[in-house]
Write a protein that holds these residues in place. Structure first.
Motif, mmCIF file in Angstrom:
data_model
loop_
_atom_site.group_PDB
_atom_site.id
_atom_site.type_symbol
_atom_site.label_atom_id
_atom_site.label_comp_id
_atom_site.label_asym_id
_atom_site.label_seq_id
_atom_site.Cartn_x
_atom_site.Cartn_y
_atom_site.Cartn_z
ATOM 1 N N GLU A 107 7.292 -12.731 -19.549
ATOM 2 C CA GLU A 107 6.724 -13.269 -20.701
ATOM 3 C C GLU A 107 5.702 -14.103 -20.930
ATOM 4 O O GLU A 107 4.856 -14.032 -21.857
ATOM 5 C CB GLU A 107 8.037 -14.383 -21.590
ATOM 6 N N ILE A 108 5.477 -15.045 -19.822
ATOM 7 C CA ILE A 108 4.205 -15.717 -20.039
ATOM 8 C C ILE A 108 2.930 -15.016 -19.647
ATOM 9 O O ILE A 108 2.217 -14.983 -20.446
ATOM 10 C CB ILE A 108 4.254 -16.797 -18.471
ATOM 11 N N ALA A 109 3.242 -13.670 -18.848
ATOM 12 C CA ALA A 109 2.000 -12.817 -18.671
ATOM 13 C C ALA A 109 1.932 -12.237 -20.354
ATOM 14 O O ALA A 109 0.874 -11.909 -20.406
ATOM 15 C CB ALA A 109 2.546 -11.786 -17.883
ATOM 16 N N THR A 110 2.923 -11.489 -20.671
ATOM 17 C CA THR A 110 2.993 -11.148 -22.115
ATOM 18 C C THR A 110 2.057 -11.660 -23.422
ATOM 19 O O THR A 110 1.454 -11.157 -23.930
ATOM 20 C CB THR A 110 4.263 -10.292 -22.388
ATOM 21 N N LEU A 111 2.469 -12.973 -23.032
ATOM 22 C CA LEU A 111 1.999 -14.092 -23.998
ATOM 23 C C LEU A 111 0.383 -14.200 -23.697
ATOM 24 O O LEU A 111 -0.190 -15.057 -24.501
ATOM 25 C CB LEU A 111 2.771 -15.266 -24.132
ATOM 26 N N GLY A 112 -0.101 -13.906 -22.431
ATOM 27 C CA GLY A 112 -1.147 -14.026 -22.194
ATOM 28 C C GLY A 112 -1.667 -15.429 -21.552
ATOM 29 O O GLY A 112 -2.824 -15.971 -21.712
ATOM 30 N N ARG A 113 -0.612 -16.377 -21.215
ATOM 31 C CA ARG A 113 -0.552 -17.584 -20.661
ATOM 32 C C ARG A 113 -0.500 -17.251 -19.235
ATOM 33 O O ARG A 113 -0.265 -16.291 -18.635
ATOM 34 C CB ARG A 113 0.650 -18.398 -21.127
ATOM 35 N N LYS A 114 -0.928 -18.518 -18.731
ATOM 36 C CA LYS A 114 -1.343 -18.508 -17.131
ATOM 37 C C LYS A 114 -0.502 -19.611 -16.407
ATOM 38 O O LYS A 114 -0.781 -19.920 -15.169
ATOM 39 C CB LYS A 114 -2.688 -18.777 -16.985
ATOM 40 N N HIS A 115 0.156 -20.329 -17.051
ATOM 41 C CA HIS A 115 0.910 -21.654 -16.270
ATOM 42 C C HIS A 115 2.303 -21.039 -15.400
ATOM 43 O O HIS A 115 2.549 -19.815 -15.502
ATOM 44 C CB HIS A 115 1.228 -22.744 -17.245
ATOM 45 N N THR A 116 2.865 -21.835 -14.737
ATOM 46 C CA THR A 116 3.958 -21.706 -13.832
ATOM 47 C C THR A 116 5.199 -22.422 -14.276
ATOM 48 O O THR A 116 4.531 -23.402 -14.707
ATOM 49 C CB THR A 116 3.747 -21.703 -12.583
ATOM 50 N N PRO A 117 6.330 -22.256 -14.188
ATOM 51 C CA PRO A 117 7.290 -23.349 -14.503
ATOM 52 C C PRO A 117 6.978 -24.497 -13.565
ATOM 53 O O PRO A 117 7.131 -25.423 -14.306
ATOM 54 C CB PRO A 117 8.666 -22.547 -14.022
#
Ligand code: SF4
Length: 379
Positions: A127-137
């Motif tokens: 989901e993080i990648a789909t939203l174009g975000r780059k952080h990790t948990p």
């Protein structure tokens, strides 16, 4: 408390390290020269705005922490002076976890910031990648720990549901991770596809990739179930808080209080007039620099229109509408004036209504936008 005694100041900081494909906010990629120029324009707008006492301050974006902590501290000092913000006033900053540097939150705290809202959106890699975000948990965990160490009063997380490809199991894991972090406040937003964004083009090509209404309702129900069971009060359609941690700045919006928006695309509501600054960055900066009026769309809310907006905003909250207070403030007998739609929604099991209170039922929360909108257009 009269509405003016609750004035909130919103400051829009529109620069982002990159642009997310679903985003429809007023935002631009971060470039030093543009962000410096904008900051100077903002300072001029602050200096030229009527000084009125305010009780809350909120930095939203964009990505406010694309600016250094020292730049934000400088802005806070100016705003505090101009708007007589008392010591201990609620001051919130939205942050992107990827941009938080060591010591930032301690500097925020020194400047008077009381709450940070961390744009997490998801803990799931896909989901993080789909939203174009780059952080990790892990990144988010470290940022929450930093906020705690700095002694900020409230730590909030934003999460998004109904992301293409998201499953209920994945969403429940997101909620569980947020709960496990012990944050004070959680906002959950259903993804909306806005015209003109890359997501809108994707939806046209592949509509089945996007959640339908039934799945979206399931996601929302999971949020309510898990967060309420974990001790969060569902105090507004999208917002959940531990006791004593509601966002007062946003509560003022829902209470139809007055607010002043500073910066490009920022909205204000003062003296019965709603206005929204131009969303054109160049136009905003040029008008401030030339000391011209900032181009804005304006509309006066009066009579039934004003009451309808107030009803819509109040119904978003757990408290709902208190008919006695509504009559005092808007001169309308709520239960009498809105009787046909109150009855329709009550019969459908979407509203509970008596002489003391009108509010959404649990079922009503799932179609809150439709119920609330009916009050805006009524009459
Ligand atoms: S960080 Fe926020 S404001 Fe910036 S592009 Fe992404 S969603 Fe939009």
């Amino acid at each position: 408390m009269t509405p003016s005694a609750t004035l909130g100041i919103y400051v829009h900081l529109p620069f982002c390290p990159y642009i997310c494909p679903y985003c429809d906010f007023a935002k631009w990629p971060h470039r030093r020269s543009a962000s410096d120029r904008y900051l100077r324009a903002l300072e001029e707008e602050i200096a030229a705005t009527d000084a009125r006492p305010a009780v809350t301050l909120f930095f939203g974006g964009g990505t406010p922490n694309a600016y250094d902590a020292s730049e934000l501290a400088g802005l806070i000092a100016r705003l505090r002076e101009r708007f007589s913000l008392r010591a201990g006033a609620e001051i919130s900053v939205e942050v992107n976890p990827e941009l938080v540097r060591d010591g930032d939150f301690a500097r925020y705290r020194e400047a008077g910031v009381t709450r940070v809202s961390i744009g997490v959106q998801s803990f799931e890699a896909v989901e993080i990648a789909t939203l174009g975000r780059k952080h990790t948990p892990e990144h988010v965990e470290a940022v929450v720990a930093q906020a705690r160490e700095a002694g900020l009063d409230s730590v909030s997380l934003d999460l998004i549901f109904a992301v293409p490809g998201q499953t209920r199991a994945g969403w429940r894991r997101d909620l569980e991770r947020a709960i496990a972090l012990g944050v004070d406040h959680i906002s959950t937003y259903g993804l909306t596809v806005e015209e003109g964004t890359p997501y809108a083009a994707w939806q046209l090509r592949e509509p089945r990739a996007f959640a339908d209404d039934a799945l979206e309702a399931d996601f929302y129900e999971d949020a309510i179930d898990l967060l309420e069971a974990a001790g969060y009060e569902h105090y507004e359609i999208s917002n959940f808080a531990k006791a004593g941690h509601r966002c007062r700045h946003n509560e003022n919006y829902w209470n139809n209080g007055e607010y002043l928006g500073l910066g490009v695309g920022a909205a204000s509501f003062r003296d019965g007039e709603r206005s929204v600054h131009t969303r054109d960055l160049e136009e905003y900066v040029a008008s401030v620099q030339s000391r011209a009026e900032i181009p804005s769309e304006k509309e006066r809310l009066e009579g039934v229109r004003r009451a309808g907006e107030a009803a819509m905003l109040s119904l978003r909250t757990a408290q709902g509408v208190v008919p006695g207070a509504f009559k005092e403030r808007y001169g309308l007998d709520f239960l009498e004036f809105y009787a046909p739609i109150v009855e329709e929604f009550r019969t459908a099991g979407l509203l509970e209504a008596d002489a003391d209170r009108v509010r959404l039922t649990r079922r009503g929360r799932f179609v809150a936008n439709d119920v609330c909108a009916a009050f805006v257009t009524y009459g």
